[in-house]
Design an enzyme around this catalytic site. Structure first.
Site, PDB file in Angstrom:
ATOM      1  CD  GLU A 101      -1.219   2.533  -0.675  1.00 46.67           C
ATOM      2  OE1 GLU A 101      -0.976   1.745  -1.607  1.00 46.67           O
ATOM      3  OE2 GLU A 101      -1.466   3.737  -0.829  1.00 46.67           O
TER       4      GLU A 101
HETATM    5 ZN   LIG Z   1      -3.004   4.405  -5.018  1.00 49.35          ZN
END
Ligand SMILES: [Zn+2]
Length: 684
Positions: free
Chosen positions: A633
């Site tokens: 992320e």
């Molecule tokens: Zn995502």
């Protein structure tokens, strides 16, 4: 990813945990709570929603401990008197437990002292970022079932400075995990930490370890980087892929993935009637761009008695003649009209009754113009061919393969910038940097910059927070265009391992949910493409799925079943060591760009550090295809020195931030290729 079980700061020392899944087990029913006039007491309330908590915080309510959730409800411990108890109850707060009456402090302290727990540090790491030192710890108590245990960590630096900070309890799926806090700023490197609990327990003194403790090889003079000048739409990405293939023909193949997507298209739709009164939703079967945008529909009064419901479709106008009674009054209902249109023109139209219009008399209405509502004028219509870049000197399957793929989630605009920056660095430096040349000679690199181009086009042109693809599996009233921004399948919940269909947590059967899993495993072209590429190239043994935002580095297992929080099988201790050792290298490489250090608490299995994500792609790659599959992320929280807070960056930050993310995470992907090379060399 839309929901994250992160600490949401609502006040200085006050945090709230939101759990993704209510536990099946129900709490015991509350006993009646009554206070004498003026009697103070500490009471645990179940609040009807988080908004009430926010109101209480804003109003300065005496919240005694941090709020938490349990069984999906927000719990808060509040000091009240009888009048305040009545007021809160009237607002919907439900008193669950009288924790302590005004005079019982000594008795409670006695009880606590009798139950001293034992504390154990799971993590204690320090690091520096841009000259600032941080400490992060996780501590487990043996009093796992006591939600009231409060744990404080005390730190000391080499020159004797000390301080302390509270930890907060982290439960997941109703199961106690540990206590932790966000990274804390330190005046200098901490050399010792200890923990103490409100039950009287203490930990051994620990020397925090340095995180991540790895740095990549330095880049040579003249190393070329920074190939990203703006956010890129799928059209831009396709052009970039084409240019790279033309510019570096000896090093690049473009792979057209086998499953074309639906394309940036929607059916054309109109309200026939007034959706605030009585209406039928008329929709084309074909897409709007297939000649159905602009088709009109109307209802008319035939002007004669005893007429049956009938219709004609001529010159792109659908005319529905309402039925009449013996007096000539129209008698068709909304249900009659919707059913009639769908039955009469099954190849051309379908119609449903608008929510709230069931059984109402159908008005004379229209003509209304059908339209697909799509705003993007520069997006090609028609099915889209998703493309992968294959980069390497030897692209015959004999070299170890690395797969990196981005933008499964449409709104994560920074993620294709990461993979394209990574691709171009490999190609541009091949001729001049021996280290790059060695990587490209020894590794076979596959990159899908945008897995979900249709959703991305929608995100750029229509609704920036679009997460899913553009395929609408809704039926009935949920096809109402008012739900248009909620349609689509969550591509990263549509895979086959640990899926919603297998009973795992973190995906939905609701077609309007942000984590809608689709109609079946691999029901979507986008997810089938990722798996098709991996299966077609069995030399791929490492993969990185690039998402945003939050600053995580994760690996399997990515899902669990709610009852007992049973995860997919844990990697072996050897595999876990490989994951963590590699993570340290990759996190270290990311940090060289601008000091971004992915937190140790955000480094680990998806199910532990983020949430359960049923049917995600990395789990299928790992468990079914044997690929060591990670997830980024990108977009780490940034430390604000002024406010002394960590601040989130979001899905579409100002371009300067996205640009910085592309540069630092391209470093991470380059280190991933080095990991692949080193592992292959070690196995020979
Ligand atoms: Zn995502």
């Amino acid at each position: 990813m839309s929901f994250r079980p992160r600490w949401v700061a609502v006040a200085a020392a006050l945090v709230l945990i939101v759990l993704p899944v209510p536990r099946a087990a129900e709490a015991a029913p509350p006993a009646a709570v009554a206070l004498d006039p003026g009697e103070p007491a500490l009471i645990r309330f179940r609040l009807p929603n988080e908004a009430m908590l926010q109101r209480l915080v804003a109003g300065g309510e005496d919240l005694a401990a941090r709020p938490r959730t349990q069984n999906g409800a927000v719990l808060a411990d509040i000091v009240v008197d009888d009048a305040r108890l009545a007021a809160l109850t009237a607002q919907g707060a439900e008193p669950l437990q009288v924790i302590q009456r005004g005079s019982s402090g000594a008795a409670r302290a006695t009880r606590l002292a009798a139950q001293a727990d034992t504390l154990h540090f799971l993590q204690a790491y320090w690091w520096t970022s841009n000259g600032k030192t941080f400490l992060q710890t996780q501590v487990a108590t043996t009093a796992t079932d006591d939600p009231d245990v409060e744990i404080t960590v005390t730190w000391r630096t080499a020159d004797g400075a000390t301080g302390s900070f509270p930890l907060v309890r982290f439960e997941d799926s109703g199961e106690y995990q540990y206590h932790y806090a966000l990274p804390q700023p330190m005046p200098a490197k901490p050399v010792q930490v200890t923990a103490a609990s409100s039950l009287g327990g203490t930990s051994r003194a620990i020397t925090p370890a340095v995180w991540p403790g790895a740095t990549p090889p330095p880049l040579p003079a003249g190393y070329q980087k920074d190939f990203v000048d703006a956010y890129m739409t799928p059209v831009d990405i396709k052009a970039r892929i084409k240019r790279l293939a033309r510019q570096y023909p000896k090093l690049v193949d473009v792979i057209n993935l086998p499953n074309k997507t639906q394309g940036y298209r929607r059916t054309a739709v109109a309200y026939l009637g007034d959706p605030n009164a009585a209406a039928v939703i008329v929709e084309s079967v074909a897409f709007g761009d297939q000649g159905m945008n602009g088709v009109q529909v109307r209802t008319v009064d035939p002007g004669a008695a005893n007429r049956p419901l009938s219709a004609t479709y001529k010159d792109r106008v659908l005319t529905v003649r309402l039925a009449t009674d013996t007096t000539g009054k129209t008698i068709s209902t909304t249900d009659d009209v919707a059913a009639f249109i769908s039955a009469r023109y099954p190849q051309r139209f379908r119609a449903v009754v608008e929510e709230g219009s069931a059984g109402l008399p159908m008005p004379v209405a229209g003509p209304a113009r059908l339209d697909d509502g799509l705003q993007g004028t520069e997006v090609p219509k028609g099915p889209w061919t998703v493309q992968a870049l294959r980069i390497g000197k030897t692209r015959d399957g004999s070299k170890p393969g690395v797969l990196s793929y981005s933008q499964e989630h449409a709104r994560e605009w920074a993620t294709p910038l990461v993979t394209l920056e990574f691709a171009e660095r490999l190609l541009a430096n091949y001729a001049t940097d021996p280290a790059t040349r060695q990587l490209v000679d020894d590794v076979d690199i596959f990159i899908i910059p945008t897995v979900n181009p249709d959703g991305a086009n929608y995100s750029f042109n229509d609704f920036n927070f679009q997460r899913k693809n553009l395929v609408n599996h809704c039926a009935g009233a949920t096809r109402d265009p008012r739900y248009r921004n909620s349609w689509g399948v969550d591509v990263n919940r549509n895979y086959t391992v640990g899926s919603y269909f297998d009973g795992y947590v973190g995906a939905s059967a609701n077609c309007l949910s942000g984590t809608y899993a689709g109609t079946a495993e691999l029901s979507e072209a986008e997810s089938r493409n990722v798996i098709a590429l991996a299966k077609a190239h069995p030399n791929i043994n490492l993969a990185m799925n690039v998402h945003s935002y939050g600053g995580y580095f994760m690996w399997p297992p990515g899902a669990y079943k709610a009852d007992g929080r049973v995860t997919l099988p844990r990697p072996s201790i050897d595999e876990s060591k490989f994951f963590l050792d590699s993570a340290r290298r990759i996190v270290g490489a990311i940090a060289t760009e601008r000091g971004t250090v992915t937190w140790p608490s955000y480094t680990g299995p998806v199910a532990d550090v983020l949430y359960s994500a049923a049917g995600n792609s990395a789990d299928q790659l790992y468990y079914e295809l044997g690929i060591d599959a990670w997830d980024f992320e990108v977009g780490n929280d940034r430390w604000n020195e002024t406010t002394q807070q960590w601040e989130g960056v979001g899905f579409q930050p100002p371009f300067d931030e996205a640009h910085a993310e592309s540069q630092e995470y391209a470093n991470g992907l380059l280190e991933l290729v080095r990991v692949a090379r080193d592992r292959a060399a070690a196995e020979q």
